[in-house]
Design an enzyme around this catalytic site. Sequence first.
Site, PDB file in Angstrom:
ATOM      1  N   CYS A  37       9.457   4.901  -1.346  1.00 46.14           N
ATOM      2  CA  CYS A  37       8.067   4.519  -1.047  1.00 46.14           C
ATOM      3  C   CYS A  37       7.095   5.455  -1.758  1.00 46.14           C
ATOM      4  CB  CYS A  37       7.838   4.562   0.462  1.00 46.14           C
ATOM      5  SG  CYS A  37       6.109   4.401   0.932  1.00 46.14           S
TER       6      CYS A  37
ATOM      7  N   CYS B 110       4.979   7.648   0.967  1.00 41.25           N
ATOM      8  CA  CYS B 110       5.583   8.617   1.880  1.00 41.25           C
ATOM      9  C   CYS B 110       5.318  10.057   1.398  1.00 41.25           C
ATOM     10  CB  CYS B 110       7.091   8.379   1.992  1.00 41.25           C
ATOM     11  SG  CYS B 110       7.557   7.145   3.232  1.00 41.25           S
TER      12      CYS B 110
ATOM     13  N   HIS C  85       6.584   6.185   7.747  1.00 39.81           N
ATOM     14  CA  HIS C  85       6.688   4.943   6.976  1.00 39.81           C
ATOM     15  C   HIS C  85       6.773   3.715   7.890  1.00 39.81           C
ATOM     16  CE1 HIS C  85       7.891   2.582   3.406  1.00 39.81           C
ATOM     17  NE2 HIS C  85       8.758   1.984   4.187  1.00 39.81           N
TER      18      HIS C  85
ATOM     19  N   ASN D 254      -4.307  -5.043   4.366  1.00 39.95           N
ATOM     20  CA  ASN D 254      -3.446  -6.224   4.374  1.00 39.95           C
ATOM     21  C   ASN D 254      -2.160  -5.822   5.061  1.00 39.95           C
ATOM     22  OD1 ASN D 254      -5.215  -7.829   2.850  1.00 39.95           O
ATOM     23  ND2 ASN D 254      -4.444  -6.924   0.965  1.00 39.95           N
TER      24      ASN D 254
ATOM     25  N   SER E 272       1.904  -4.985  -0.437  1.00 42.31           N
ATOM     26  CA  SER E 272       2.967  -4.638  -1.373  1.00 42.31           C
ATOM     27  C   SER E 272       3.859  -3.542  -0.830  1.00 42.31           C
ATOM     28  CB  SER E 272       2.353  -4.201  -2.706  1.00 42.31           C
ATOM     29  OG  SER E 272       1.432  -3.149  -2.494  1.00 42.31           O
TER      30      SER E 272
ATOM     31  N   HIS F 275       4.365   0.724   4.302  1.00 34.79           N
ATOM     32  CA  HIS F 275       3.807   1.996   4.792  1.00 34.79           C
ATOM     33  C   HIS F 275       2.365   1.746   5.264  1.00 34.79           C
ATOM     34  CE1 HIS F 275       4.201   6.523   4.624  1.00 34.79           C
ATOM     35  NE2 HIS F 275       2.966   6.326   5.057  1.00 34.79           N
TER      36      HIS F 275
ATOM     37  N   HIS G 164      -1.301   1.576   5.646  1.00 27.18           N
ATOM     38  CA  HIS G 164      -2.401   2.088   4.818  1.00 27.18           C
ATOM     39  C   HIS G 164      -3.504   1.048   4.680  1.00 27.18           C
ATOM     40  CE1 HIS G 164      -0.188  -0.362   1.875  1.00 27.18           C
ATOM     41  NE2 HIS G 164      -1.289  -0.374   1.141  1.00 27.18           N
TER      42      HIS G 164
ATOM     43  N   GLN H 208      -7.077   0.079   2.056  1.00 28.25           N
ATOM     44  CA  GLN H 208      -7.692   0.323   0.760  1.00 28.25           C
ATOM     45  C   GLN H 208      -9.202   0.434   0.944  1.00 28.25           C
ATOM     46  OE1 GLN H 208      -6.188  -1.862  -2.644  1.00 28.25           O
ATOM     47  NE2 GLN H 208      -4.895  -3.049  -1.265  1.00 28.25           N
TER      48      GLN H 208
HETATM   49 ZN   LIG Z   1       6.358   5.202   3.067  1.00 25.68          ZN
END
Ligand SMILES: [Zn+2]
Length: 339
Positions: free
Chosen positions: A49, A52, A112, A152, A160, A163, A165, A167
Amino acid sequence: MFDWTRPHRRFNPLLDEWILVSPQRTARPWQGQTEKIESEVQPPYDPQCYLCPGNERAGGTGNPQYQNTFVFDNDFPALLPDTPPEKIEDRGLIVAQGEPGVCRVVCYSPRHDLTLSQMSIGEIRLVIDAFVDQFIELGSPSHINSVQIFENRGAMMGASNPHPHSQVWATASVPNETARETASQSDYLKRVGRCLLCDYLELEARTNDRLVCSNDGFIALVPFWAIWPFEVMILSKRHCSALDELSSDERTQLADLLKQITTRYDALFQAPFPYSMGFHLRPTDQFAHPEWHLHVHFYPPLLRSATVRKFMVGFELLGGPQRDLQPEEAAGRLRAALT
Ligand SMILES: [Zn+2]
Ligand SMILES: [Zn+2]
Ligand SMILES: [Zn+2]
């Protein structure tokens, strides 16, 4: 008496558009596409990843061993800061403009395998703090006029990387949706002398038909004009225009409501619930924007189960949005999801 069980149009005052509601259609049989349930259990750390801690990203940059949130410039940004804002125009029909901007990534946690619904309110509060910092920093330069924070979640929404997150895209121009909402709220303030969403909250409080959950600072509801089956909007109870105006308590209350909504979503179909989520905040141009009322949109695609999604096609692409499930029924199901 208005017959809500018959096809009708509902007006979206934020976007100044109509949506078609067809309640009688929820009974139709489904023989279309079904999706796979995302049942794959993620490890707490994935050596492959790029988000990570300690891992190498594209281009060879190494992530630090971060402990809570971690913000970095997107390695494959949609916007470039040094783009000249040149404009070309031919009879108002062929029009183009350079778009300078910045794209960043906000990792929620070194873990993760976590999602907002699985993080503690304290951990989500740190994510809110990171959003506030990004809004202030990226919105400050005079040539940046809008900061869009969005997440998303789930492969169905094109995420995509699992993990957790978000934007952040900061742009020279105000994007379409924010521009339309700015125009509507500004027009309402001029006509009525009050805030559009403050007035809307007052109307919603009369029945609570579309209420999902709330706390001292925020309210989550399925908007009267919702397009997506289980669409949710989170609004501040107090009139404020962006994240930088939230008190410390309100930041924690916002974290609490994000957790409540994502927990209800996951409980609804007993499966990880995909969505696009984002903050709508006042433009960061030179104006004060007294018309703007901070809110969060959740746009989830699922319709009747974890495997049947709504498609925006046909009439919706060529005419306008349409929904089958009544917003009031969706709100009731989200209210009941945790009982
Ligand atoms: Zn990750
Ligand atoms: Zn307001
Ligand atoms: Zn909005």
